[in-house]
Design a protein around this motif. Structure first.
Motif, PDB file in Angstrom:
ATOM      1  N   ARG A  23      35.536  44.225  35.943  1.00 28.44           N
ATOM      2  CA  ARG A  23      35.559  42.850  35.885  1.00 28.44           C
ATOM      3  C   ARG A  23      35.875  41.778  34.227  1.00 28.44           C
ATOM      4  O   ARG A  23      36.997  41.287  34.437  1.00 28.44           O
ATOM      5  CB  ARG A  23      34.392  41.715  36.335  1.00 28.44           C
ATOM      6  N   VAL A  24      34.985  41.933  33.723  1.00 29.71           N
ATOM      7  CA  VAL A  24      35.503  41.790  31.686  1.00 29.71           C
ATOM      8  C   VAL A  24      37.252  42.587  31.596  1.00 29.71           C
ATOM      9  O   VAL A  24      37.867  41.209  31.453  1.00 29.71           O
ATOM     10  CB  VAL A  24      34.853  41.946  31.224  1.00 29.71           C
ATOM     11  N   ALA A  25      37.184  43.752  31.843  1.00 35.09           N
ATOM     12  CA  ALA A  25      38.108  43.936  31.198  1.00 35.09           C
ATOM     13  C   ALA A  25      39.752  43.289  32.387  1.00 35.09           C
ATOM     14  O   ALA A  25      40.470  43.082  31.356  1.00 35.09           O
ATOM     15  CB  ALA A  25      38.410  45.670  31.747  1.00 35.09           C
ATOM     16  N   ALA A  26      39.294  42.424  33.748  1.00 39.38           N
ATOM     17  CA  ALA A  26      41.044  42.538  34.412  1.00 39.38           C
ATOM     18  C   ALA A  26      41.204  41.079  33.866  1.00 39.38           C
ATOM     19  O   ALA A  26      41.812  40.056  33.590  1.00 39.38           O
ATOM     20  CB  ALA A  26      40.434  42.596  35.954  1.00 39.38           C
ATOM     21  N   GLY A  27      39.764  40.229  33.438  1.00 43.60           N
ATOM     22  CA  GLY A  27      39.820  39.169  33.298  1.00 43.60           C
ATOM     23  C   GLY A  27      40.828  38.957  32.165  1.00 43.60           C
ATOM     24  O   GLY A  27      41.407  37.978  31.121  1.00 43.60           O
ATOM     25  N   ALA A 161      28.063  39.233  39.562  1.00 42.59           N
ATOM     26  CA  ALA A 161      28.499  39.617  38.618  1.00 42.59           C
ATOM     27  C   ALA A 161      29.725  39.030  38.136  1.00 42.59           C
ATOM     28  O   ALA A 161      30.163  39.432  37.319  1.00 42.59           O
ATOM     29  CB  ALA A 161      29.325  41.059  38.298  1.00 42.59           C
ATOM     30  N   ASP A 162      30.346  38.077  39.081  1.00 45.64           N
ATOM     31  CA  ASP A 162      31.713  37.348  38.934  1.00 45.64           C
ATOM     32  C   ASP A 162      31.381  36.703  38.163  1.00 45.64           C
ATOM     33  O   ASP A 162      32.143  35.862  36.785  1.00 45.64           O
ATOM     34  CB  ASP A 162      32.651  37.330  39.936  1.00 45.64           C
ATOM     35  N   ASP A 163      30.591  35.323  37.845  1.00 50.53           N
ATOM     36  CA  ASP A 163      30.544  34.754  37.183  1.00 50.53           C
ATOM     37  C   ASP A 163      29.441  35.264  35.536  1.00 50.53           C
ATOM     38  O   ASP A 163      29.966  34.576  34.874  1.00 50.53           O
ATOM     39  CB  ASP A 163      28.614  34.062  37.413  1.00 50.53           C
ATOM     40  N   ILE A 164      29.336  36.438  35.243  1.00 49.46           N
ATOM     41  CA  ILE A 164      28.495  37.267  34.217  1.00 49.46           C
ATOM     42  C   ILE A 164      29.894  37.378  33.389  1.00 49.46           C
ATOM     43  O   ILE A 164      30.130  37.356  32.480  1.00 49.46           O
ATOM     44  CB  ILE A 164      27.682  38.478  34.484  1.00 49.46           C
ATOM     45  N   VAL A 169      34.019  36.515  30.012  1.00 52.00           N
ATOM     46  CA  VAL A 169      35.987  36.226  29.325  1.00 52.00           C
ATOM     47  C   VAL A 169      36.280  35.370  28.681  1.00 52.00           C
ATOM     48  O   VAL A 169      36.485  35.097  27.452  1.00 52.00           O
ATOM     49  CB  VAL A 169      36.644  36.343  30.509  1.00 52.00           C
ATOM     50  N   ALA A 170      35.506  33.806  29.028  1.00 50.17           N
ATOM     51  CA  ALA A 170      35.313  32.533  28.703  1.00 50.17           C
ATOM     52  C   ALA A 170      34.655  33.021  26.803  1.00 50.17           C
ATOM     53  O   ALA A 170      35.535  32.360  26.009  1.00 50.17           O
ATOM     54  CB  ALA A 170      34.142  32.009  28.881  1.00 50.17           C
ATOM     55  N   ALA A 171      33.901  33.671  26.297  1.00 57.29           N
ATOM     56  CA  ALA A 171      34.130  33.761  25.453  1.00 57.29           C
ATOM     57  C   ALA A 171      34.376  34.515  24.030  1.00 57.29           C
ATOM     58  O   ALA A 171      34.454  33.728  23.124  1.00 57.29           O
ATOM     59  CB  ALA A 171      32.658  34.849  25.451  1.00 57.29           C
ATOM     60  N   PHE A 172      35.116  35.586  24.763  1.00 53.17           N
ATOM     61  CA  PHE A 172      36.732  36.489  24.138  1.00 53.17           C
ATOM     62  C   PHE A 172      37.497  34.918  23.434  1.00 53.17           C
ATOM     63  O   PHE A 172      38.368  35.432  23.125  1.00 53.17           O
ATOM     64  CB  PHE A 172      36.702  37.277  25.035  1.00 53.17           C
TER      65      PHE A 172
END
Length: 279
Positions: A23-27, A161-164, A169-172
């Motif tokens: 999910r992080v990768a997709a975001g 997990a979507d919220d995590i 993603v916001a942090a990056f």
């Protein structure tokens, strides 16, 4: 001066095929970042247990999402994460986002190792994912109609997990997240029995929840061929983090994103509608 997000980051996502990592990768890709997946099947491959794979995975990366497998509470977790963070900084990585465990003593040591690395860091601290019921770990028992775990009447703030991933993603990609620790939870406490009941209602199925003492749970895992070290980790985690220490809510999702977290019932309805719990 607070460091700012950059559009030129090359982000290594460890566990990039897992619950949060994919999910992080997709975001990140949706926001125009270049992503490299760190996994056994990645190119190049990344294995936590083989430190010789780490430099190639880090080559050219300027940021990294750290999700430790099997769990940051594992005996070797903090040492591995500390060694990886130090190597990452040595090789030019400036930004680290760590997925940590809520209420886990070992995870706290891993967090400190990332803080001490010299990188700009953000920590996302979570406990039980809602998706544990639909992606691998507990999916089989849900489909079989009975979940038996050593979890009694203690409330757990299941987090989506979507919220995590959204927080990571916001942090990056946004300013203002460096040096922040976000403890993320869902919006309410549920016992495991209550969570299973919600899954049953959403899917229209009769799914039973059975409390199993931790020693019997460990014996059942061993009988199913689960490796001894994994049995030890799972039984220790159940005994440690379900003793009431996590039976409270935190507002990390709102702090990071300015919105509330997704409720377990919304997750259950969407998962049931997707047919994932249809035998």
């Amino acid at each position: 001066m607070t460091p700012t997000a950059t559009h030129h980051e090359n982000v290594l996502v460890l566990g990039g095929t897992g619950k949060t990592g994919r999910r992080v990768a997709a975001g990140l890709r949706a926001r125009g970042r270049h992503v490299r997946i760190g996994s056994r099947a990645g190119e190049p491959p990344f294995l936590w247990e083989d430190r010789a794979t780490w430099p190639k995975a880090l080559d050219g990366a300027t940021a990294a999402y750290i999700a430790y497998s099997p769990d940051l509470a594992a005996p070797e977790g903090a040492d591995d994460v500390g060694a990886f963070a130090a190597l990452a900084v040595e090789l030019g990585v400036r930004r680290l986002v760590l997925l940590s465990g809520r209420g886990e003593a070992g995870a706290l040591r891993g967090e400190q190792a990332v803080r001490d690395s010299g990188a700009d860091w953000t920590i996302v601290r979570a406990s039980w994912f809602a998706q544990n019921f639909s992606e691998d770990y507990l999916l089989g028992p849900v489909l079989a109609g009975e979940i038996a775990l050593p979890a009694g009447d203690v409330g757990e703030p299941f987090v989506d997990a979507d919220d995590i991933a959204d927080v990571a993603v916001a942090a990056f990609t946004e300013d203002g997240h460096v040096g922040r620790l976000y403890e993320v939870t869902g919006p309410r406490l549920l016992t495991f029995g209550e969570a299973v009941a919600e899954i049953g209602r959403a899917s229209g199925r009769d799914i039973r929840y059975t409390y199993l003492p931790v020693d019997q749970y460990g014996a059942a895992l061993a009988a199913d061929g689960v490796p001894e070290e994994v049995v030890g980790l799972l039984t220790a985690l159940f005994a440690e983090v379900l003793d009431g220490r996590n039976a409270h809510l935190s507002d990390g999702v709102h702090q990071a994103l300015g919105r509330g977290p997704r409720d377990f019932s919304a997750y259950a309805r969407a998962t049931a509608a997707a047919g994932i719990w249809t035998p």
